[in-house]
Write an enzyme that holds these catalytic residues in place. Structure first.
Site, PDB file in Angstrom:
ATOM      1  N   SER A 102       0.815  -1.211   0.000  1.00  0.00           N
ATOM      2  CA  SER A 102       0.000   0.000   0.000  1.00  0.00           C
ATOM      3  C   SER A 102       0.858   1.275   0.000  1.00  0.00           C
ATOM      4  O   SER A 102       0.557   2.240  -0.718  1.00  0.00           O
ATOM      5  CB  SER A 102      -0.929   0.008   1.214  1.00  0.00           C
ATOM      6  OG  SER A 102      -1.678   1.192   1.255  1.00  0.00           O
ATOM      7  N   SER A 103       1.951   1.243   0.749  1.00  0.00           N
ATOM      8  CA  SER A 103       2.782   2.458   0.855  1.00  0.00           C
ATOM      9  C   SER A 103       3.351   2.860  -0.497  1.00  0.00           C
ATOM     10  O   SER A 103       3.493   4.052  -0.786  1.00  0.00           O
ATOM     11  CB  SER A 103       3.929   2.237   1.833  1.00  0.00           C
ATOM     12  OG  SER A 103       3.413   2.023   3.118  1.00  0.00           O
ATOM     13  N   LEU A 128       8.736  -9.446 -11.465  1.00  0.00           N
ATOM     14  CA  LEU A 128       7.829  -8.325 -11.187  1.00  0.00           C
ATOM     15  C   LEU A 128       7.738  -7.437 -12.422  1.00  0.00           C
ATOM     16  O   LEU A 128       8.744  -7.218 -13.099  1.00  0.00           O
ATOM     17  CB  LEU A 128       8.347  -7.520 -10.001  1.00  0.00           C
ATOM     18  CG  LEU A 128       8.571  -8.322  -8.719  1.00  0.00           C
ATOM     19  CD1 LEU A 128       9.357  -7.499  -7.704  1.00  0.00           C
ATOM     20  CD2 LEU A 128       7.237  -8.779  -8.133  1.00  0.00           C
ATOM     21  N   GLU A 129       6.548  -6.959 -12.711  1.00  0.00           N
ATOM     22  CA  GLU A 129       6.335  -6.070 -13.867  1.00  0.00           C
ATOM     23  C   GLU A 129       6.083  -4.680 -13.304  1.00  0.00           C
ATOM     24  O   GLU A 129       4.952  -4.296 -13.041  1.00  0.00           O
ATOM     25  CB  GLU A 129       5.138  -6.572 -14.679  1.00  0.00           C
ATOM     26  CG  GLU A 129       5.297  -8.014 -15.144  1.00  0.00           C
ATOM     27  CD  GLU A 129       4.084  -8.868 -14.828  1.00  0.00           C
ATOM     28  OE1 GLU A 129       3.099  -8.343 -14.273  1.00  0.00           O
ATOM     29  OE2 GLU A 129       4.138 -10.064 -15.129  1.00  0.00           O
ATOM     30  N   TYR A 162       2.340 -27.110 -11.554  1.00  0.00           N
ATOM     31  CA  TYR A 162       3.298 -26.389 -12.401  1.00  0.00           C
ATOM     32  C   TYR A 162       4.631 -27.128 -12.337  1.00  0.00           C
ATOM     33  O   TYR A 162       5.066 -27.559 -11.278  1.00  0.00           O
ATOM     34  CB  TYR A 162       3.459 -24.960 -11.895  1.00  0.00           C
ATOM     35  CG  TYR A 162       3.994 -24.011 -12.932  1.00  0.00           C
ATOM     36  CD1 TYR A 162       3.155 -23.485 -13.901  1.00  0.00           C
ATOM     37  CD2 TYR A 162       5.334 -23.629 -12.957  1.00  0.00           C
ATOM     38  CE1 TYR A 162       3.624 -22.599 -14.863  1.00  0.00           C
ATOM     39  CE2 TYR A 162       5.819 -22.745 -13.901  1.00  0.00           C
ATOM     40  CZ  TYR A 162       4.952 -22.236 -14.861  1.00  0.00           C
ATOM     41  OH  TYR A 162       5.422 -21.372 -15.810  1.00  0.00           O
TER      42      TYR A 162
HETATM   43  N1  DCP Z   1       4.227 -11.685 -11.475  1.00  0.00           N
HETATM   44  C1  DCP Z   1       4.485 -12.993 -11.667  1.00  0.00           C
HETATM   45  C2  DCP Z   1       3.425 -13.927 -11.775  1.00  0.00           C
HETATM   46  C3  DCP Z   1       3.752 -15.255 -12.002  1.00  0.00           C
HETATM   47  N2  DCP Z   1       5.052 -15.654 -12.109  1.00  0.00           N
HETATM   48  C4  DCP Z   1       5.415 -17.048 -12.317  1.00  0.00           C
HETATM   49  C5  DCP Z   1       4.646 -17.976 -11.384  1.00  0.00           C
HETATM   50  C6  DCP Z   1       3.635 -18.631 -12.239  1.00  0.00           C
HETATM   51  O1  DCP Z   1       3.337 -19.931 -11.757  1.00  0.00           O
HETATM   52  C7  DCP Z   1       4.332 -18.651 -13.590  1.00  0.00           C
HETATM   53  C8  DCP Z   1       3.417 -18.754 -14.772  1.00  0.00           C
HETATM   54  O2  DCP Z   1       2.453 -17.756 -14.699  1.00  0.00           O
HETATM   55  P1  DCP Z   1       1.182 -17.791 -15.649  1.00  0.00           P
HETATM   56  O3  DCP Z   1       0.562 -19.143 -15.633  1.00  0.00           O
HETATM   57  O4  DCP Z   1       0.362 -16.607 -15.321  1.00  0.00           O
HETATM   58  O5  DCP Z   1       1.891 -17.528 -17.064  1.00  0.00           O
HETATM   59  P2  DCP Z   1       1.759 -18.241 -18.471  1.00  0.00           P
HETATM   60  O6  DCP Z   1       0.459 -18.990 -18.593  1.00  0.00           O
HETATM   61  O7  DCP Z   1       2.052 -17.221 -19.498  1.00  0.00           O
HETATM   62  O8  DCP Z   1       2.989 -19.252 -18.415  1.00  0.00           O
HETATM   63  P3  DCP Z   1       2.961 -20.856 -18.429  1.00  0.00           P
HETATM   64  O9  DCP Z   1       2.606 -21.254 -19.816  1.00  0.00           O
HETATM   65  O10 DCP Z   1       4.342 -21.262 -18.013  1.00  0.00           O
HETATM   66  O11 DCP Z   1       1.909 -21.277 -17.407  1.00  0.00           O
HETATM   67  O12 DCP Z   1       5.061 -17.422 -13.637  1.00  0.00           O
HETATM   68  C9  DCP Z   1       6.067 -14.705 -11.991  1.00  0.00           C
HETATM   69  O13 DCP Z   1       7.243 -15.037 -12.067  1.00  0.00           O
HETATM   70  N3  DCP Z   1       5.765 -13.408 -11.783  1.00  0.00           N
END
Ligand code: DCP
Length: 200
Positions: A102-103, A128-129, A162
């Site tokens: 939140s901060s 992280l994006e 996974y």
């Molecule tokens: N902010 C994030 C969210 C997730 N992950 C990692 C953990 C998830 O278990 C993995 C896969 O995420 P998704 O299933 O959302 O992504 P995709 O479907 O594109 O990839 P995949 O085909 O490998 O499932 O990525 C990550 O590093 N950073």
């Protein structure tokens, strides 16, 4: 069910949830804080005319390491990939969400643009994006608490977690900020089956 601090400590003590390195002080009432690592992936926009998820674009991003004691300055509107300092392992009967703090949200820092879900069975650093929706630059200090992980118990353990061969698992074991691997197993559905105009 969202796990409480009590449950989170029990899962970590049992070795089922693993955060490496582990710091018990990171546990919040129903989440675990994670810290920002010092590696960032910057977009080299001049290398390509367009981002195409169907294609491998190896030069789209470039890894940058921030020196000890320095900050990374994220400018308004800028988007970079970063990574949690901690590597995380999620057991087969839990899933996890990455949430912001939140901060920092109040300062205009966005922790993930859309992908906040961590699958049962995932193991690795979390990418992280980061983006800055404020109108001033924001300093990002490696080691600062950047987000938090919330863990949910599944109704039953995942049949194909996974990392199993059943699904793509394109990011299993990822280290540091990891560029998109969208081109692997890229699929488009056959959309020839009808159009909204058919029913008109
Ligand atoms: N902010 C994030 C969210 C997730 N992950 C990692 C953990 C998830 O278990 C993995 C896969 O995420 P998704 O299933 O959302 O992504 P995709 O479907 O594109 O990839 P995949 O085909 O490998 O499932 O990525 C990550 O590093 N950073």
């Amino acid at each position: 069910m969202l796990l409480s601090d009590r449950d989170l400590h029990a899962e970590v003590d049992a070795g089922r949830v693993v955060l490496e390195p582990w710091d018990a002080a990171m546990v919040q009432p129903s989440s675990i804080d994670v810290r920002l690592d010092r590696y960032f992936r910057l977009f080299d926009n001049h290398k390509y005319a367009v981002i195409d998820p169907a294609q491998e674009q190896p030069e789209l991003t470039r890894l940058v390491e921030v020196e000890q004691g320095e900050a990374f300055v994220l400018h308004p509107g800028e988007f970079v990939l970063a990574s949690t300092y901690e590597a995380v392992t999620v057991p087969h009967d839990l899933a996890c969400r990455v949430e912001g703090k939140s901060s920092y949200g109040r300062l205009g820092l966005v922790t993930h643009s859309t992908a906040g879900f961590v699958d049962p069975g995932f193991s690795g650093h979390i990418t992280l994006e980061l983006s800055n929706v404020a109108t001033l630059p924001i300093k990002l200090w490696p080691g600062m608490k950047i987000g938090q992980l919330c863990f949910f118990r599944l109704t039953s353990p995942a049949q194909h977690p996974y990392g199993s061969t059943r699904y793509g698992s394109r990011y299993q074991g990822q280290r540091g900020p990891t560029a998109s691997r969208s081109h692997l197993n890229f699929q488009v559905a056959d959309l020839s089956g009808g159009s909204p105009a058919d029913g008109a």
